[in-house]
Structures are given as C-alpha cells and as structure tokens.
Design an enzyme around this catalytic site. Structure first.
Site, PDB file in Angstrom:
ATOM      1  N   ILE A   1      -3.347  15.102   4.346  1.00 50.55           N
ATOM      2  CA  ILE A   1      -2.724  14.891   3.023  1.00 50.55           C
ATOM      3  C   ILE A   1      -1.380  14.232   3.278  1.00 50.55           C
ATOM      4  O   ILE A   1      -0.568  14.759   4.037  1.00 50.55           O
ATOM      5  CB  ILE A   1      -2.511  16.258   2.302  1.00 50.55           C
ATOM      6  N   HIS A   2      -1.143  13.051   2.702  1.00 52.69           N
ATOM      7  CA  HIS A   2       0.177  12.438   2.915  1.00 52.69           C
ATOM      8  C   HIS A   2       0.699  11.623   1.738  1.00 52.69           C
ATOM      9  O   HIS A   2       1.851  11.189   1.753  1.00 52.69           O
ATOM     10  CB  HIS A   2       0.167  11.559   4.168  1.00 52.69           C
ATOM     11  N   ARG A   3      -0.116  11.376   0.697  1.00 51.62           N
ATOM     12  CA  ARG A   3       0.349  10.518  -0.402  1.00 51.62           C
ATOM     13  C   ARG A   3       1.477  11.207  -1.167  1.00 51.62           C
ATOM     14  O   ARG A   3       1.383  12.402  -1.468  1.00 51.62           O
ATOM     15  CB  ARG A   3      -0.777  10.267  -1.403  1.00 51.62           C
TER      16      ARG A   3
END
Ligand code: UD1
Length: 356
Positions: free
Chosen positions: A204-206
C-alpha cells in the site's frame, strides 16, 4: 543514434531493465541513463539496477523528496542544461511519475524529440498526481509508445492517434524473463519467511490510501484480520505516515518487511494465494503470473486485469476477508500485454528516427 532515458522511481527501473537489454547489443546506439534521484533508498533503487543488470546511471541528479511542484521543478531545472549538452535524437520517458513529466517538459522546450513509453493509460481520476503526469506527458510527446489496444484507443480519443504506435508492455518482458529464472528453492524460501504455504502478499503506498488516517487504519485493520499470513512490503511513504498517525504496521496476520527487490517480489507473487495492492505494476504482475489480485482503489488504469475477476477493486478494503484469499477464476487468462518482446519493438520504432 543517441538516446537518453530519464528514470527516477521504482517502476521505471523495471521498464528500463527491458529497454537497456534491448538497446545494449546495438552498436549504432549510445544509451545515456539519467536518474533523477526521486527514489534514493537502496532497496527502492540500487537493488533494481543490480538485479536487472542495468548499467549504472551516467548521471544522478540526486533530487530526492519534496512537494510535487518543487520536486518536478528541481528536476526540470537540472535536466534543461544537461539535455541541451547531450542533444539526443530521443529522450525516452517512462510511465507517469514526476520524473517523467519533468523530463518531457525539459526536452520539448529544447526541441528534442520525446518518446513516451507506457503512453495512453488513463484512470480518469484527476485527483491522482500520476494522471496529471500521464496526460500532460502524452500531449507534449512526439511519439507515444502504447502498451495495449485500449491505450491506443484512449490516445485516439484525445486526437493523438497519428503519434501513436502499439508496442506492447515492456513490464511483461521483464516479468516473464524474471519468472523463468525462479526455481522451487526460491519459492520455498518465501514460504519459510511467512511460515506456511498459504499467504497473501500486500503493498500500500498511494497517497489516497496512506495520507488519510481513517482510511489507513481501516486498511491495516482489514489486513490484520485475514486468516492467512500477510507479507506486507512497506513503502517508505507507508512507514512514515503510519508512524505519524501512531498506527502500528505489525499485529494480527501482518508480517511487515522492507521493500522487496524485483526478483523477490516476482517470487513472492508466484507463491502467494492472493495479492492486495494499490500499485499499478503489481496488479499487472499478479495478472501476468496468474495470481488473483484485490486492488484497494476505486479505479484502475490496467482495466484488462479485471477481465474474468482476476483483479477486483475494493476501494475501502471492506471486502478483503472474502476477496484476498479467493480461488483463481475459471476464466482463462488472455495476453493483452503482449508477448514479452515489447522492448525490441521500441528499439525498432526509435531506430526509424522520427517515429514514422
Ligand atoms: C512514486 C510515483 C508513483 C509510483 C511510486 C512507486 C509520482 C507522482 N508517483 O510515488 O507513480 O507508483 O513512485 O513507488 O511520481 N521516500 C523515501 N525513500 C525513497 C523514496 C521515497 O524515503 O527512496 C519517501 C519520501 O519521503 C517521499 C515518499 O517516500 O515523501 C514518497 O515518495 P515519492 O517519490 O514522492 O512518491 P511515491 O509515493 O514513491
């Protein structure tokens, strides 16, 4: 023929892996690699160059982090005199990052031809920085190298058909060749790290997921509650936002780990029961490797992955319990991303000099 590749962020190093391999044997090509320094941690950058055997960048601008405008502006300022000195036949830009937009602007303003690799992708979500970068780079570029039929259609709808060539997806080139190197021992290694045969791989990085504390808490809670181990490869943005909001990445089923190298990521996908991600590249890699994916976003640019339920969107991570460990769909996978030889086609098109 002199070609400058400008890269800066993790997914671009993967694409550069395919291009640098396709250009290397050509005596007629001088390939200059400029790294903007957008990603600088060794496990976000160096490991990709080493594993994919990409030559060291000729120039590293060392730009680092900053707000989008400041980061893009610093790159533009550095690239302008450099490209003017090097004067390539083509500046090749990759994907949708701030490095892509900066290099595109720097080159067009110097009247240097720009070829945009992975042109024509659209999420139609104008809140995403990547969507601005894609649209602006496509419209400013001289040659649009599209990965899929749908990308070609998107470009035609925007009046960019005459500058477009369908080449296939270079990420598929790298994904397939890396898959072919991975043996049982490597898969067993991942399984022993997670302590079992059944696990989910997650990233998860957005900003839309990491920068809102409620959303991030909800996603982490859903991952913790899965009934199988969850190998969570932690992007620096996730680590820093979780710390800022006082959220722990550990607990329940989650096993946090540093960002994985490309080869380790492919092995981890191959061995997983499912993938949970908001990354564009990883959605597609799961699809190419035949592993069901759940995407924690409201839309995807890689819509072909949704076909037959191989990829399912779950924007709020509400349905992860049922989706993350679902069985593989019966629907056969097709090959919308090409045959693994896209980079060779890119080389052919660039060799024609003006894209015609
Ligand atoms: C960028 C791309 C995104 C791509 C992603 C892959 C843009 C707009 N977005 O997002 O399309 O999917 O890369 O990772 O260009 N950081 C480190 N070390 C690093 C790199 C980043 O600590 O090596 C930290 C920085 O503090 C920064 C944050 O991570 O604030 C985010 O990095 P940034 O390059 O701004 O964007 P990404 O989220 O990585």
């Amino acid at each position: 023929m002199r070609i400058v590749s400008v890269v800066g962020a993790r997914p671009q190093f993967v694409k550069l892996g395919a291009i640098s391999r396709a250009l290397a044997p050509a005596r007629s090509v001088e390939h200059v690699i400029i790294h903007t320094g957008q990603h600088y941690d060794p496990d976000m950058s160096d490991s990709f160059f080493e594993e994919l055997r990409i030559p060291h960048p000729d120039i590293n601008l060392g730009i680092g982090s900053g707000s989008h405008g400041v980061q893009t502006g610093r790159m533009l300022e550095e690239l302008d005199p450099l490209l003017n000195r090097i004067r390539p036949v083509w500046t090749l830009v990759y994907g949708d990052t701030n490095s892509t937009l900066a290099a595109t602007l720097a080159a067009v303003k110097l009247d240097i031809q720009v070829a945009h690799l992975e042109a024509g992708l659209r999420s139609f979500n104008r809140a995403m920085p990547e969507e601005h970068n894609r649209v602006l780079s496509d419209h400013a570029s001289d040659l649009l190298l599209a990965p899929t039929e749908l990308a070609v259609q998107n470009l035609r709808m925007e009046g960019l058909g005459p500058r477009t060539v369908l080449v296939g997806d270079v990420m598929a080139d790298v994904c397939y060749s890396t898959r072919d190197l991975i043996g049982q021992a490597e898969l067993a290694h991942v399984r022993s790290d997670v302590g079992g045969d059944r696990y989910v791989l997650a990233t998860i990085h957005r900003p839309s997921n990491t920068d809102d504390p409620h959303k991030l808490r909800q996603i982490l809670r859903a991952l913790r509650s899965l009934t199988v181990p969850v190998l969570l490869a932690v992007h620096p943005r996730l680590r820093s936002r979780a710390a800022e909001f006082g959220l722990s990445l550990e607990g329940g089923s989650v096993i946090p780990t540093s960002p994985l190298s490309y080869r380790s990521m492919v092995a981890a996908v191959m061995g997983a029961q499912g993938v949970v991600t908001d990354s564009g590249g990883l959605q597609k890699e799961a699809f190419l490797l035949g592993v069901p994916c759940t995407t924690v976003r409201a839309e995807t640019e890689w819509v072909e992955t949704l076909d037959g339920g191989w990829n399912i969107l779950d924007p709020s991570a509400e349905n992860l319990t049922e989706l993350a460990t679902r069985d593989k769909p019966e629907h056969q996978l097709n090959q919308p991303y090409g045959d693994g030889r896209a980079a060779e086609r890119v080389f052919e098109v660039l060799s024609r000099g003006n894209g015609n």
